[in-house]
Write an enzyme that holds these catalytic residues in place. Structure first.
Site, PDB file in Angstrom:
ATOM      1  N   HIS A 176      12.871  -3.162   4.122  1.00 23.61           N
ATOM      2  CA  HIS A 176      11.443  -3.409   3.960  1.00 23.61           C
ATOM      3  C   HIS A 176      11.193  -4.783   3.344  1.00 23.61           C
ATOM      4  CE1 HIS A 176      12.870  -1.571   0.226  1.00 23.61           C
ATOM      5  NE2 HIS A 176      11.935  -2.226  -0.394  1.00 23.61           N
ATOM      6  N   ASN A 177      10.144  -5.438   3.826  1.00 26.82           N
ATOM      7  CA  ASN A 177       9.687  -6.740   3.315  1.00 26.82           C
ATOM      8  C   ASN A 177      10.617  -7.892   3.672  1.00 26.82           C
ATOM      9  OD1 ASN A 177       7.604  -5.343   2.104  1.00 26.82           O
ATOM     10  ND2 ASN A 177       8.535  -5.336   0.086  1.00 26.82           N
TER      11      ASN A 177
END
Lengths: 359, 359, 359
Positions: C259-260
């Protein structure tokens, strides 16, 4: 999922200030926040971003001067990541799966689906399956004969639950994960080369031709409550008894857990970790990304292994480890420093040899 | 799948004693065994467990006193894992897939499906596909145009067979495996940085912008007889000719075999192993979990690589290897010992330097 | 996809000779080439193979004597892999997916599908999805609510696109890849052991019980134009903002991007690489197979990492790295040499100690 500042703060058990009736639709980074977003500015470093964005409300660090920051309302978070957990749960609309059972599904008449279930298109549910209340089952999921899943399950697209698998409450299966493939277990008629070198650490007497006979998996998989399994991760069935994952354990994408593995409670098994057959992992163990654990060993409670640690032997409880092969993290840090200087060390020793031989 | 003790022993080619007409429904660990289970007590260590369980029959070590253990019948296993293979095959009911072709499928009219096939819901079979007799195809499987699969195939949920793939007899595909995705093959208009550093082992003259042009995969994949592929494993198509996996080779979960790879016969490729493009692996090679093999190299017959071994260069036949980069296992064991003492070694050398400089 | 030698040469911008009207149906290795195949003989090493095969035409190295090689026509390739890219594109018929939308699909009435789309059986497309013109969508694909995909997309079997994911033009998703599973992000009420050892590099004061609270993923994933994602690879949603993959970046099978994560343009991310949450990767970065990158770090533009490199700290632009932990490739090559001699070095130092103590 819009909420007032008042409701959000109450749910988080956090203090709030300003216009508590302000309605928030989403969370956003400070510089990207619009007038209906809650800006996430949990340390003074975000103050500048806040000024660039259009937020009227923010999640702020304790003691922040919300009025000075130009806000109409604020929530204060002493432990910001924990606040994020609560906030993100409230603001997450969840996947859109229509209530009831889609017409294009194949659900065995003996399957028992709990009240309030949502089952999407192209789902297959086998004979004798039991699924608890309020299940949300996305498209292309299969749940095979005899499996049992507790309440409030969320099975995302293409999750595959094998036969006779048992899963507790509040299970989350990310897209494409496979719970209950067959174990990878093969045997040769005579002692194989692998068995031989395990005993001798590398010596082989004679190399013979050998073909592999399959050991079928008669066990299944048992997952406790509150387990989450990541996208395209795989957990194999046990040979005789079940492979077991304890309550509260979270498993990331592309993790592989072999047959007969036992994982305790509240573990974090990060991306691409592999655990070979029959190994036992204790409670609250954290295995960072790409760790590997050999078969038939034991990793004690509260062990933390850094990224890409390769574990070949038992690890006592509470140890923090790193490296290939795994050693204590502090030892590995020392080894890594020495390794970078190893070519120089070798040169120094060669020099010393010359000098000493002259003496 | 209930069997008498007599039938089980005959099928295993093993000796039996006691009430040979006793009927066995399942296998179980000794302490968990019920009165219709065959307890698996293949060494004296299990005697205590037997006493705790309710087994009336057991698979025992040679020479065991079955009557003294309170049993009504026993089968004796000189090589217990081999007996397990036979037993587990007999007791495995296999996945429940109804005979015939499910109504909710999309099977091209030109596809030829052998006699006795079982094809579940939401299966897609393309133009010109040939599938041999007695295939069992679970839900959500796709077999693309021009593919050929031999007799007695078992394709579990969501298996994806690419176009023009050729598969031998008795193939087992675990859930979600992909046979015949496109190879990962890209080229830059001018020499790329990767090509440059391969030649120089790390030196680059000038860094240029570069974009990647795709090389399409015109080849397919060929699997021999008796191949098994694990859950969510992937085997890519060849660029011009096929990627080839030999007869009897077993491939575990989440393994990645790149384009043009050739794997020999009777190999074991364990969980999360990766083999890069155009590499050749010999016969009876064992790659333990998380091994990696570089592109365009050769691994000889009967090589055994321990867990997480990273192979960058050719390996001669029969070698047992370990480590990153791979060396002989016995060498790696020595290196690992020395590594743990490396910080101390560096300190010793520093001391010596001081002492010698005084001399 | 048959073409004349003339058309092929023109498309490649390459010179040709002989019978330019000869029609070519496929490419083949020289020794396996039939009379309608273009033999790929891009260096003199292939001349012998040509003699064994039945090719009437070949792709040859510059200056080759095509008539002496017994051919009727030839195309000359100064950079053979680049010619292969063009050739393979022209000769690839692509997957067979019938024009239009298959009857057995579940497409939300609000979804907008561009002109000329081909959508196979058992595809699910959610509310508010937009898919550009000429999309080819194979069986068992799901595209969830609010996702947007550009023109000329190719989604192979079982691709799963999560809600609100944004994808540019000419996207290729290999079978089973998952774009937009939830991030693996959990927090404990009090400071966790992981947070503690990150600060102390391995020391823990007190071990407490701890359970994990989920941080939901409110962001999605954004892919630029010309991105390809490999079979069973997974890219997770961001927590607040999107996970971002830049234009032209190619991602291989079984890769995991957390994520990210932000990946720049024109990168090559090879098989089984894992990148942990919130890490940023620059432009034109090449990560060879099985590399691992820790969370929250930065890898600069034009970095090239060799196979199985494990990156724990920031890497400056342009660096070529190798090893676990990553160091400059040339340094690692030196370390590896010294490592093989490490047991001997330790023995030498022990000898020296004895000698010096006598002096």
């Amino acid at each position: 999922m819009p909420h007032t500042i008042r409701d959000l703060a109450a749910a988080l058990g956090a203090e709030a200030a300003g216009n508590l009736d302000l309605i928030i639709a989403r969370a956003a980074e400070p510089q990207a926040a619009g007038p209906q977003d809650l800006a996430l500015a949990t340390s003074p470093a975000y103050a500048e971003g806040l000024a660039k964005g259009q937020a009227r409300a923010a999640l702020l660090w304790p003691g922040a001067d919300w009025q000075g920051l130009g806000l109409e309302a604020a929530i204060f978070a002493p432990r910001s990541r924990l606040a994020m957990a609560g906030l993100s749960r409230m603001l997450d609309a969840g996947p859109e799966i229509a209530q009831g059972v889609h017409a294009l599904t194949d659900i065995h008449p003996t399957a028992v689906i709990g009240e309030g279930a949502s089952i999407a298109a192209f789902v297959v549910i086998g004979r004798g399956v039991t699924i608890g209340p309020r299940a949300r089952i996305a498209s292309h999921v299969s749940v095979s004969e005899g499996a049992t899943i507790g309440c409030d399950a969320l099975l995302m697209q293409g999750v595959k639950i094998g036969s006779h698998v048992t899963i507790g409450d509040r299970f989350i299966g990310q897209p494409g994960c496979v719970i209950g493939g067959d174990g990878f277990s093969f045997v040769t008629p005579e002692k194989s080369g692998v068995e031989e070198i395990r005993a001798t650490l590398g010596q082989r007497e004679e190399i013979r031709e050998q073909a592999w006979t399959r050991i079928h998996s008669l066990g299944a998989v048992t997952l406790g409550d509150d387990v989450e399994v990541g996208a395209n991760a795989t957990i194999d069935k046990g040979t005789i008894r079940d492979t077991i994952i304890g309550r509260g354990t979270k498993i990331d994408n592309l993790v592989h857990l072999g047959h007969n593995v036992q994982v305790g409670e509240d573990c974090l098994i990060c991306g691409q970790v592999g655990v070979a057959g029959s190994t036992r992992i204790g409670n609250r163990v954290v295995l960072a990304g790409q760790c590997g654990v050999s078969d038939n060993i034991f990793v004690g409670d509260d062990v933390i292994a850094g990224g890409s640690t390769k574990i070949f032997t038992n690890v006592p409880a509470g140890r923090v480890i790193l490296g290939n092969p795994a050693v204590k993290m502090e030892t590995q840090v020392e080894i890594n420093k020495a390794l970078r200087r190893l070519p120089r060390l070798a040169a120094t020793v060669a020099e010393l040899q010359k000098t000493v031989s002259k003496l």
